[in-house]
Write a protein that holds these residues in place. Structure first.
Motif, PDB file in Angstrom:
ATOM      1  N   ALA A  83       0.794  -1.276  -0.028  1.00  0.00           N
ATOM      2  CA  ALA A  83      -0.011   0.133   0.034  1.00  0.00           C
ATOM      3  C   ALA A  83       1.014   1.119   0.092  1.00  0.00           C
ATOM      4  O   ALA A  83       0.474   2.086  -0.851  1.00  0.00           O
ATOM      5  CB  ALA A  83      -1.012   0.143   1.132  1.00  0.00           C
ATOM      6  N   MET A  84       2.050   1.364   0.845  1.00  0.00           N
ATOM      7  CA  MET A  84       2.776   2.365   0.776  1.00  0.00           C
ATOM      8  C   MET A  84       3.609   2.564  -0.585  1.00  0.00           C
ATOM      9  O   MET A  84       3.866   3.805  -0.878  1.00  0.00           O
ATOM     10  CB  MET A  84       3.845   2.366   1.918  1.00  0.00           C
ATOM     11  N   GLU A  85       4.028   1.569  -1.240  1.00  0.00           N
ATOM     12  CA  GLU A  85       4.269   1.570  -2.530  1.00  0.00           C
ATOM     13  C   GLU A  85       3.569   2.504  -3.381  1.00  0.00           C
ATOM     14  O   GLU A  85       3.988   3.120  -4.164  1.00  0.00           O
ATOM     15  CB  GLU A  85       4.679   0.072  -3.087  1.00  0.00           C
ATOM     16  N   LEU A  86       2.231   2.045  -3.558  1.00  0.00           N
ATOM     17  CA  LEU A  86       1.393   2.615  -4.328  1.00  0.00           C
ATOM     18  C   LEU A  86       0.993   3.960  -4.110  1.00  0.00           C
ATOM     19  O   LEU A  86       1.066   4.918  -4.701  1.00  0.00           O
ATOM     20  CB  LEU A  86      -0.150   1.933  -4.285  1.00  0.00           C
ATOM     21  N   LEU A  87       0.922   4.482  -2.399  1.00  0.00           N
ATOM     22  CA  LEU A  87       0.780   5.680  -2.363  1.00  0.00           C
ATOM     23  C   LEU A  87       1.989   6.617  -2.679  1.00  0.00           C
ATOM     24  O   LEU A  87       1.755   7.601  -2.955  1.00  0.00           O
ATOM     25  CB  LEU A  87       0.671   5.797  -0.512  1.00  0.00           C
ATOM     26  N   LYS A  88       2.965   6.124  -2.720  1.00  0.00           N
ATOM     27  CA  LYS A  88       4.052   6.908  -3.070  1.00  0.00           C
ATOM     28  C   LYS A  88       4.171   7.200  -4.615  1.00  0.00           C
ATOM     29  O   LYS A  88       4.608   8.255  -4.889  1.00  0.00           O
ATOM     30  CB  LYS A  88       5.436   6.071  -3.102  1.00  0.00           C
ATOM     31  N   VAL A  89       3.443   6.352  -5.413  1.00  0.00           N
ATOM     32  CA  VAL A  89       3.460   6.690  -6.975  1.00  0.00           C
ATOM     33  C   VAL A  89       2.503   7.699  -6.981  1.00  0.00           C
ATOM     34  O   VAL A  89       2.715   8.665  -7.818  1.00  0.00           O
ATOM     35  CB  VAL A  89       2.703   5.463  -7.482  1.00  0.00           C
TER      36      VAL A  89
END
Length: 252
Positions: free
Chosen positions: A132-138
């Motif tokens: 989820a954090m990876e996607l939020l960074k995008v």
């Protein structure tokens, strides 16, 4: 093989044809637009593609698989995700938890594991937090991961809805008027985001949009819908320069 192939799709409500003989073919990794006046049947097409409605006639194939008439959850698991014209977030949940909702289909644990907090529960939750954090960074939302979703500015709520849709790992992403309510700067940023998603997630995208600057800036092909029927289709520049489209549907 096309990512999406729709043939002869029709549905009536109370004897009125809302969509009549709709067809479209979208290739893998293509950015495709569906345009037309209000009431033309565009969102009804999205509802047919995602199983909200079952078509009276016609067929829908996603990446070669017939998904016609399947339930919404099954269609999502087959690879279609969508956003909505009116943003639909779990507004009392955190930004992070909104994305994790989309991850649950691919990171399951049993009810027993969840209730008793067995080791697998913590393992899966950790994996979901990281993804989820990876996607939020995008989407430049990682700094607001702990915010309540309703407290995000409007443009960021739009981005969060797209991030949540991507969390379901779709093959085809449907965006229903993603620029609605955005100011010009937010729209430009959204265009960059959509291009990034297509290029970096190898995503096929079909969008409904009234903002012709956005449409002409990112869509490779268009279909124009009116009164539930396909008026014309083709390369974006050709469609937008079609006199009947300009006169009747773009108000110019």
């Amino acid at each position: 093989m096309a990512m999406l192939e729709v043939k002869n799709l029709s549905i009536s409500f109370g004897g009125l044809k809302a969509v009549n003989d709709f067809h479209v073919t979208i290739e893998k990794s293509q950015l495709y637009g569906l345009i037309g006046p209000n009431g033309a049947g565009k969102t009804t097409v999205f509802n047919l593609l995602t199983g909200v409605y079952k078509p009276d006639t016609g067929s829908i194939h996603l990446d070669g698989v017939n998904i016609t008439g399947k339930k919404t959850i099954d269609i999502n698991q087959n690879g279609i995700a969508r956003t909505f014209q009116n943003i639909r977030l779990f507004k009392e949940l955190s930004v992070l938890d909104n994305v994790k909702v989309g991850l649950h289909n691919h990171h399951p644990y049993s009810t027993i594991e969840g209730i008793f907090r067995l080791p697998r529960y913590f393992k899966v939750e950790k994996e979901m937090d990281e993804r989820a954090m990876e996607l939020l960074k995008v989407f430049d939302l990682d700094g607001e991961a702990d915010y309540t979703a309703s407290n995000l500015p409007y443009g960021k709520q739009r981005k969060l809805e797209i991030a949540r849709a991507l969390a379901t790992q779709p093959k085809l992403l449907l965006l229903d008027e993603p620029a609605a309510g955005m100011n010009p700067n937010e729209t430009k940023e959204l265009m960059d985001t959509i291009r990034f998603v297509r290029d970096n997630f190898d995503m096929t995208i079909l969008l409904i949009e009234h903002d012709m600057k956005l449409v002409s800036g990112i869509c490779e092909k268009l279909t124009v819908l009116n009164f539930g029927q396909v008026l014309t289709e083709g390369d974006t520049a050709d469609v937008l320069n079609d006199p009947q489209v300009i006169t009747a549907y773009l108000g110019e």
